[in-house]
Design a protein around this motif. Structure first.
Motif, PDB file in Angstrom:
ATOM      1  N   SER A  37       0.805  -1.140   0.020  1.00 35.95           N
ATOM      2  CA  SER A  37       0.031  -0.109   0.010  1.00 35.95           C
ATOM      3  C   SER A  37       0.763   1.305  -0.101  1.00 35.95           C
ATOM      4  CB  SER A  37      -0.843   0.049   1.244  1.00 35.95           C
ATOM      5  OG  SER A  37      -1.898   1.060   1.045  1.00 35.95           O
ATOM      6  N   ILE A  38       0.746   2.201  -0.815  1.00 35.99           N
ATOM      7  CA  ILE A  38       1.528   3.551  -1.179  1.00 35.99           C
ATOM      8  C   ILE A  38       0.703   4.773  -0.955  1.00 35.99           C
ATOM      9  CG2 ILE A  38       3.065   4.672  -2.573  1.00 35.99           C
ATOM     10  CD1 ILE A  38       3.549   1.968  -4.106  1.00 35.99           C
ATOM     11  N   ASP A  39       0.938   5.305   0.385  1.00 38.81           N
ATOM     12  CA  ASP A  39       0.254   6.802   0.337  1.00 38.81           C
ATOM     13  C   ASP A  39      -1.429   6.541   0.193  1.00 38.81           C
ATOM     14  OD1 ASP A  39       2.552   7.568   1.124  1.00 38.81           O
ATOM     15  OD2 ASP A  39       3.006   8.086  -1.002  1.00 38.81           O
ATOM     16  N   ASN A  40      -2.077   5.520   0.471  1.00 33.99           N
ATOM     17  CA  ASN A  40      -3.503   5.613   0.287  1.00 33.99           C
ATOM     18  C   ASN A  40      -3.975   6.130  -1.271  1.00 33.99           C
ATOM     19  OD1 ASN A  40      -4.178   5.213   3.078  1.00 33.99           O
ATOM     20  ND2 ASN A  40      -3.813   7.229   3.337  1.00 33.99           N
ATOM     21  N   SER A  41      -2.708   5.944  -1.815  1.00 34.23           N
ATOM     22  CA  SER A  41      -3.117   6.151  -3.535  1.00 34.23           C
ATOM     23  C   SER A  41      -3.052   4.986  -4.155  1.00 34.23           C
ATOM     24  CB  SER A  41      -2.195   7.213  -4.269  1.00 34.23           C
ATOM     25  OG  SER A  41      -0.897   6.824  -3.988  1.00 34.23           O
ATOM     26  N   PHE A  42      -2.364   3.891  -3.920  1.00 37.01           N
ATOM     27  CA  PHE A  42      -2.078   2.734  -4.633  1.00 37.01           C
ATOM     28  C   PHE A  42      -2.185   1.402  -3.924  1.00 37.01           C
ATOM     29  CE2 PHE A  42       0.493  -0.500  -7.112  1.00 37.01           C
ATOM     30  CZ  PHE A  42      -0.279  -0.343  -8.349  1.00 37.01           C
ATOM     31  N   TYR A  43      -2.737   0.349  -4.302  1.00 31.39           N
ATOM     32  CA  TYR A  43      -2.849  -0.639  -3.504  1.00 31.39           C
ATOM     33  C   TYR A  43      -2.681  -1.827  -4.453  1.00 31.39           C
ATOM     34  CZ  TYR A  43      -3.903  -4.667  -0.574  1.00 31.39           C
ATOM     35  OH  TYR A  43      -4.020  -6.008   0.090  1.00 31.39           O
ATOM     36  N   PHE A  44      -2.050  -2.926  -3.907  1.00 36.53           N
ATOM     37  CA  PHE A  44      -1.823  -4.224  -4.703  1.00 36.53           C
ATOM     38  C   PHE A  44      -1.356  -5.289  -3.620  1.00 36.53           C
ATOM     39  CE2 PHE A  44      -0.528  -5.496  -9.496  1.00 36.53           C
ATOM     40  CZ  PHE A  44      -1.056  -6.830  -9.334  1.00 36.53           C
ATOM     41  N   GLY A  45      -2.268  -6.319  -3.587  1.00 37.49           N
ATOM     42  CA  GLY A  45      -1.935  -7.294  -2.631  1.00 37.49           C
ATOM     43  C   GLY A  45      -3.005  -8.490  -2.407  1.00 37.49           C
ATOM     44  N   ALA A  46      -3.128  -9.177  -1.481  1.00 34.74           N
ATOM     45  CA  ALA A  46      -4.023 -10.451  -1.389  1.00 34.74           C
ATOM     46  C   ALA A  46      -5.315  -9.935  -0.611  1.00 34.74           C
ATOM     47  CB  ALA A  46      -3.200 -11.598  -0.600  1.00 34.74           C
ATOM     48  N   THR A  47      -6.480 -10.410  -0.954  1.00 36.78           N
ATOM     49  CA  THR A  47      -7.789 -10.436  -0.122  1.00 36.78           C
ATOM     50  C   THR A  47      -7.742 -10.865   0.953  1.00 36.78           C
ATOM     51  OG1 THR A  47      -8.888 -11.695  -1.303  1.00 36.78           O
ATOM     52  CG2 THR A  47      -8.794  -9.245  -2.342  1.00 36.78           C
ATOM     53  N   LEU A  48      -7.006 -12.207   0.993  1.00 36.36           N
ATOM     54  CA  LEU A  48      -7.384 -13.373   2.108  1.00 36.36           C
ATOM     55  C   LEU A  48      -5.752 -13.342   2.941  1.00 36.36           C
ATOM     56  CD1 LEU A  48      -8.793 -16.204  -0.124  1.00 36.36           C
ATOM     57  CD2 LEU A  48      -9.966 -14.504   1.634  1.00 36.36           C
ATOM     58  N   PRO A  49      -5.840 -13.068   4.124  1.00 35.14           N
ATOM     59  CA  PRO A  49      -4.701 -13.067   5.088  1.00 35.14           C
ATOM     60  C   PRO A  49      -3.954 -14.391   4.939  1.00 35.14           C
ATOM     61  CG  PRO A  49      -6.552 -12.306   6.339  1.00 35.14           C
ATOM     62  CD  PRO A  49      -7.189 -12.839   5.027  1.00 35.14           C
ATOM     63  N   GLY A  50      -2.545 -14.213   4.508  1.00 31.47           N
ATOM     64  CA  GLY A  50      -1.822 -15.448   4.509  1.00 31.47           C
ATOM     65  C   GLY A  50      -1.978 -16.313   3.162  1.00 31.47           C
ATOM     66  N   ASN A  51      -2.543 -16.145   2.582  1.00 32.98           N
ATOM     67  CA  ASN A  51      -3.017 -16.691   1.048  1.00 32.98           C
ATOM     68  C   ASN A  51      -3.023 -15.924  -0.215  1.00 32.98           C
ATOM     69  OD1 ASN A  51      -3.966 -18.126  -1.167  1.00 32.98           O
ATOM     70  ND2 ASN A  51      -4.708 -19.647   0.210  1.00 32.98           N
ATOM     71  N   ALA A  52      -1.881 -15.753  -0.786  1.00 32.43           N
ATOM     72  CA  ALA A  52      -1.811 -14.839  -2.185  1.00 32.43           C
ATOM     73  C   ALA A  52      -2.126 -15.757  -3.341  1.00 32.43           C
ATOM     74  CB  ALA A  52      -0.471 -14.031  -1.813  1.00 32.43           C
ATOM     75  N   THR A  53      -2.413 -16.893  -3.329  1.00 32.07           N
ATOM     76  CA  THR A  53      -2.666 -17.562  -4.354  1.00 32.07           C
ATOM     77  C   THR A  53      -4.200 -17.641  -4.949  1.00 32.07           C
ATOM     78  OG1 THR A  53      -2.391 -19.701  -3.430  1.00 32.07           O
ATOM     79  CG2 THR A  53      -0.472 -18.173  -4.417  1.00 32.07           C
ATOM     80  N   LYS A  54      -5.064 -17.056  -4.159  1.00 36.99           N
ATOM     81  CA  LYS A  54      -6.493 -17.369  -4.418  1.00 36.99           C
ATOM     82  C   LYS A  54      -7.140 -16.208  -5.194  1.00 36.99           C
ATOM     83  CE  LYS A  54      -7.795 -21.313  -2.020  1.00 36.99           C
ATOM     84  NZ  LYS A  54      -8.929 -22.132  -1.373  1.00 36.99           N
ATOM     85  N   GLN A  55      -6.835 -15.127  -4.529  1.00 35.93           N
ATOM     86  CA  GLN A  55      -7.519 -13.648  -4.922  1.00 35.93           C
ATOM     87  C   GLN A  55      -6.840 -12.560  -4.372  1.00 35.93           C
ATOM     88  OE1 GLN A  55     -11.245 -11.934  -2.925  1.00 35.93           O
ATOM     89  NE2 GLN A  55     -12.221 -12.951  -4.682  1.00 35.93           N
ATOM     90  N   LEU A  56      -6.568 -11.560  -5.527  1.00 46.25           N
ATOM     91  CA  LEU A  56      -5.917 -10.455  -5.435  1.00 46.25           C
ATOM     92  C   LEU A  56      -6.716  -9.147  -5.762  1.00 46.25           C
ATOM     93  CD1 LEU A  56      -2.353 -11.669  -7.057  1.00 46.25           C
ATOM     94  CD2 LEU A  56      -3.151 -11.724  -4.864  1.00 46.25           C
ATOM     95  N   ARG A  57      -6.179  -7.963  -5.255  1.00 46.34           N
ATOM     96  CA  ARG A  57      -7.016  -6.784  -5.500  1.00 46.34           C
ATOM     97  C   ARG A  57      -5.911  -5.853  -5.919  1.00 46.34           C
ATOM     98  NH1 ARG A  57      -8.204  -2.608  -1.244  1.00 46.34           N
ATOM     99  NH2 ARG A  57      -9.256  -1.098  -2.171  1.00 46.34           N
ATOM    100  N   THR A  58      -6.158  -5.003  -6.882  1.00 50.68           N
ATOM    101  CA  THR A  58      -5.288  -3.713  -7.031  1.00 50.68           C
ATOM    102  C   THR A  58      -6.168  -2.595  -7.240  1.00 50.68           C
ATOM    103  OG1 THR A  58      -3.504  -2.787  -8.557  1.00 50.68           O
ATOM    104  CG2 THR A  58      -5.380  -4.253  -9.419  1.00 50.68           C
TER     105      THR A  58
END
Length: 369
Positions: free
Chosen positions: A133-154
């Motif tokens: 997360s960058i300065d509340n202006s950009f986000y890229f990451g997982a939606t599920l805590p501890g699991n980054a291979t099921k669903q992502l958000r940007t």
């Protein structure tokens, strides 16, 4: 019958035409279709002798440059089609992030590029986690805590280029070059895996209006790449890369293609395609010939000149004529970390001589002047 590339290129330049193969290009609306036939993308590589842990591969790789990239092909509630790009790359102490929205229907384009030197940017992206997360202006990451291979958000809240997309990793993994996704890239060893058509939800903003995404007619291609320097010196080569979604008349399926072309200082021209038929296995094919033709476009921002049309022949004789639909699709930070990320259409013929049509994206980075 296979064409003579040199003769065909000369004829196309002389006539200004780009599809003398007798086959037509698709036109808007393009009918973007998600593929959601797997519930856990990690299961599609289970049993493979990978030399990395796939379940943690979205986390930041140590001692490497890292890239997380998406191209989202979207149908909006305003009945327009869009291509949205979102990307962050980690290069030692600097991270570049960028995004763009191309309104395919109206052919309008907006983009931004920026950088961050925040020392803790990737503190939540280790051991299977991915959350940047960058300065509340950009986000890229997982939606599920501890699991980054099921669903992502940007998402981007940058003025003029606003989007918030969530996508499932619901399509089998495409491993570039086949098993593992490894290839030599100048003085680097590169790993690249892709998830080509995940179901997508969310919104974007165009002309001050929030547009809702139709998840049944939208999908996201996700690309994860990291590069480890293996040589004592040198840099990454210039490259042209295509993401293609192809159909032919007799096949009720969509083939997805990741196609690389670059010139390596040590080994010369490298060019190949990794093809994933819908419901089938990945196939790696050499690219027999690759040429640009016709008009080019020169950016007033960088003075970079980009090809706009390409002819490609694969090892099996498949012929593809690829063209950008809109010239100004350069994205980056202002003159650094700039590339061309353009929506393209395709016409051509399969190895059996049937017409092929499709669409996708071309990335040229950096261009040759």
């Amino acid at each position: 019958m296979r064409f003579s590339l040199a003769v065909t290129v000369a004829a196309l330049i002389a006539t200004g035409q780009g599809h003398q193969n007798g086959c037509s290009r698709p036109t808007s609306p393009y009918s973007f279709r998600p593929i959601d036939n797997v519930s856990d993308v990690a299961e599609t590589v289970e049993g493979f002798p990978l030399v990395y842990d796939f379940n943690t591969s979205n986390s930041r790789a140590a001692n490497a440059t890292n890239s997380w990239w998406v191209s989202a092909f979207l149908h909006g509630s305003d009945d327009h089609e869009y291509l949205v790009l979102s990307h962050i790359t980690d290069v030692t102490v600097v991270s570049y992030y960028r995004g763009s929205i191309f309104d395919i229907t109206d052919k309008t384009y907006v983009q931004f590029g920026n950088l961050s030197t925040a020392p803790t940017l990737y503190s939540n992206s280790h051991n299977g986690a991915f959350n940047v997360s960058i300065d509340n202006s950009f986000y890229f990451g997982a939606t599920l805590p501890g699991n980054a291979t099921k669903q992502l958000r940007t998402s981007s809240a940058v003025q003029g280029v606003q989007y918030d997309l969530t996508f499932d990793l619901s399509t089998p993994v495409l491993l570039n070059t086949g098993l593992g996704g490894y290839f030599e890239f100048g003085s680097y060893q590169t790993v690249e895996w892709s998830m080509p058509a995940g179901r997508t939800t969310g919104t974007l903003v165009r002309n001050g209006t929030t547009v809702t995404i139709d998840s049944d007619e939208s999908f996201t291609w996700y690309d994860r790449q990291w590069n480890v320097q293996t040589g004592s010196s040198g840099s990454m080569p210039n490259w042209t890369w295509f993401e293609l979604h192809l159909n032919q008349a007799s096949q009720k399926r969509e083939d997805r293609v990741s196609l690389w072309v670059y010139d390596d200082e040590k080994t010369g021209r490298r060019q190949w395609a990794t093809v994933q038929p819908e419901g089938g296995l990945n196939v790696v094919s050499a690219v027999r010939s690759f040429e640009s033709y016709g008009n080019t476009w020169t950016s007033s921002n960088t003075n970079n000149t980009y090809a706009q049309n390409w002819l490609v022949t694969l090892q099996d004789g498949t012929q593809l004529d690829i063209s950008s639909v809109y010239a100004d699709q350069e994205v980056g930070y202002p003159t650094t970390f700039v590339s061309y990320e353009g929506f393209v259409t395709v016409s051509g013929k399969s190895a059996s001589g049937e017409c092929v049509s499709g669409y996708g994206l071309v990335e040229v980075n950096p261009p040759s002047n």
